[in-house]
Design an enzyme around this catalytic site. Structure first.
Site, PDB file in Angstrom:
ATOM      1  N   SER A  36     -59.118  19.227  13.184  1.00 24.74           N
ATOM      2  CA  SER A  36     -58.127  19.128  12.434  1.00 24.74           C
ATOM      3  C   SER A  36     -58.290  18.498  11.060  1.00 24.74           C
ATOM      4  CB  SER A  36     -56.854  18.461  12.887  1.00 24.74           C
ATOM      5  OG  SER A  36     -57.054  17.219  13.482  1.00 24.74           O
ATOM      6  N   ASP A 326     -50.118  11.458   8.365  1.00 20.54           N
ATOM      7  CA  ASP A 326     -49.605  11.513   9.530  1.00 20.54           C
ATOM      8  C   ASP A 326     -49.981  10.560  10.427  1.00 20.54           C
ATOM      9  OD1 ASP A 326     -51.358  12.846  10.596  1.00 20.54           O
ATOM     10  OD2 ASP A 326     -50.484  14.681  10.547  1.00 20.54           O
ATOM     11  N   HIS A 329     -54.097  11.588  10.609  1.00 16.43           N
ATOM     12  CA  HIS A 329     -54.679  12.082   9.453  1.00 16.43           C
ATOM     13  C   HIS A 329     -54.359  11.448   8.080  1.00 16.43           C
ATOM     14  CE1 HIS A 329     -54.143  15.481  12.499  1.00 16.43           C
ATOM     15  NE2 HIS A 329     -55.285  15.558  12.209  1.00 16.43           N
TER      16      HIS A 329
END
Length: 367
Positions: A36, A326, A329
């Site tokens: 991600s 977040d 990240h």
């Protein structure tokens, strides 16, 4: 006077054109593999919970819309593309990745994956590494139909590649639940050795497929992200056990890369120490213009570290002063600091050489 102004304008435009030509001369095909941290939107096309396709993801992206990037704006691959004078790579699953767009490269990454195939099982449909590499083989066949087999091999060998794996193998596998299957199978030091050995197989397969400049990242400071603080921290301290895992993994990964380079007799594999880049702004956020490196900009619960960012989450008004976007990240600003060290950092951040040196060396070889 008018003539002098005209000449000055002509010179300015000529220099601008030369700069653009030079930039394009250094532009190269760019491939991205991993999780991600580098997924540009492949998971948008999958039936999985590992997605970033809702607001406020993308709030600072040029379109101001979510793209599947786990960021408020640009992520690490975008910023590397920017630095090498290329447009951002499209997700491999994007229907827009056709024709000349293929020659820019492709992003094969998928949020949730790890080095190991059982990592991310809770996310169901994600593109694990064997499939990401199979997609590169398919990509080569598609490009060969456009420019022919010989030019395709040249394009592949002169490309730049980024591989980002490892964090999920700890956060979403070994430490996902108490007494996980992997933690029962391996003590942590032995698990690290196993993950590094499997990572080596992935990198060798990429080498066999023709890739010759491969940036390989270790894990970030996984014990210090807001998600881990929310679960394990009482006073804002990082999770000692997760930090221990990263501390074991990253040096062994670099040793493995050095060994691979000796085996292939070239500086093919470049180790990127994201952990050190991140520790810099986590340990002294004010120095880099951040107000906090503990609280996520978007989230809920302690440190905004519970769950992912959703339209109902707490949202900070100024993303420039948050190191984390977040619970897991970095913000775009933090990503820019990481990429700066990839570009011009010392061997504390990238080894055996930084990306600017790589670009200079490779450009000289083409002359």
């Amino acid at each position: 006077m008018a003539t002098l102004k005209s000449q000055a304008m002509f010179l300015f435009l000529a220099l601008l054109m030369l700069k653009n030509v030079a930039l394009q001369a250094h532009a190269r095909t760019f491939f991205v593999f991993g999780d991600s941290l580098v997924d540009n939107g492949n998971n948008n096309y999958l039936a999985t919970t590992a997605r970033a396709d809702n607001r406020p993801y993308g709030i600072d992206y040029p379109t101001r819309r979510p793209t599947g990037r786990f960021s408020n704006g640009l992520n690490i691959p975008d910023l590397i593309s920017e630095a090498i004078g290329a447009e951002s790579t499209l997700p491999y699953l994007s229907p827009m990745l056709t024709g000349q767009k293929l020659l820019v490269g492709a992003n094969f990454a998928s949020a949730g994956v790890g080095v190991l195939n059982d990592t991310g099982a809770q996310f169901a449909n994600i593109i694990r590494m064997p499939t990401q590499m199979a997609n590169l083989e398919q990509y080569k066949r598609r490009v060969s139909d456009i420019i022919g087999p010989q030019e395709t091999e040249k394009l592949i060998s002169q490309s730049l590649t980024l591989v980002t794996l490892g964090g999920n193998d700890f956060v979403n596998n070994y430490y996902l639940v108490p007494f996980s299957a992997r933690s029962r199978q391996f003590a942590l030091p032995n698990y690290v050795v196993y993950v590094v050995s499997e990572y080596r197989k992935i990198l060798m397969r990429l080498y066999e497929l023709g890739l010759r400049r491969v940036l390989v990242t270790g894990t970030g400071p996984i014990g210090c992200v807001p998600a881990e603080l929310a679960q394990h921290s009482r006073n804002g301290e990082c999770s000692a056990e997760l930090q221990r895992a990263a501390g074991l993994f990253n040096p062994q990964l670099q040793e493995m890369l050095d060994d691979l380079n000796r085996e292939v007799r070239s500086s093919t594999f470049i180790g990127v120490n994201i952990r050190q880049s991140s520790i810099d702004f986590i340990s002294d956020p004010g120095r880099y213009g951040f107000v906090t490196a503990k609280i996520a900009c978007c989230g809920q619960g302690p440190y905004n570290g519970i769950g992912l960012c959703t339209p109902l989450s707490n949202l900070c008004p100024n993303r420039e002063i948050y190191a984390f976007w977040d619970p897991f990240h970095p913000s775009e600003k933090a990503n820019r600091l990481i990429v700066k060290n990839i570009l011009v950092g010392t061997t504390d951040y990238i080894s055996p050489m930084n990306l600017s040196t790589i670009m200079t060396l490779d450009a000289a070889e083409k002359v």
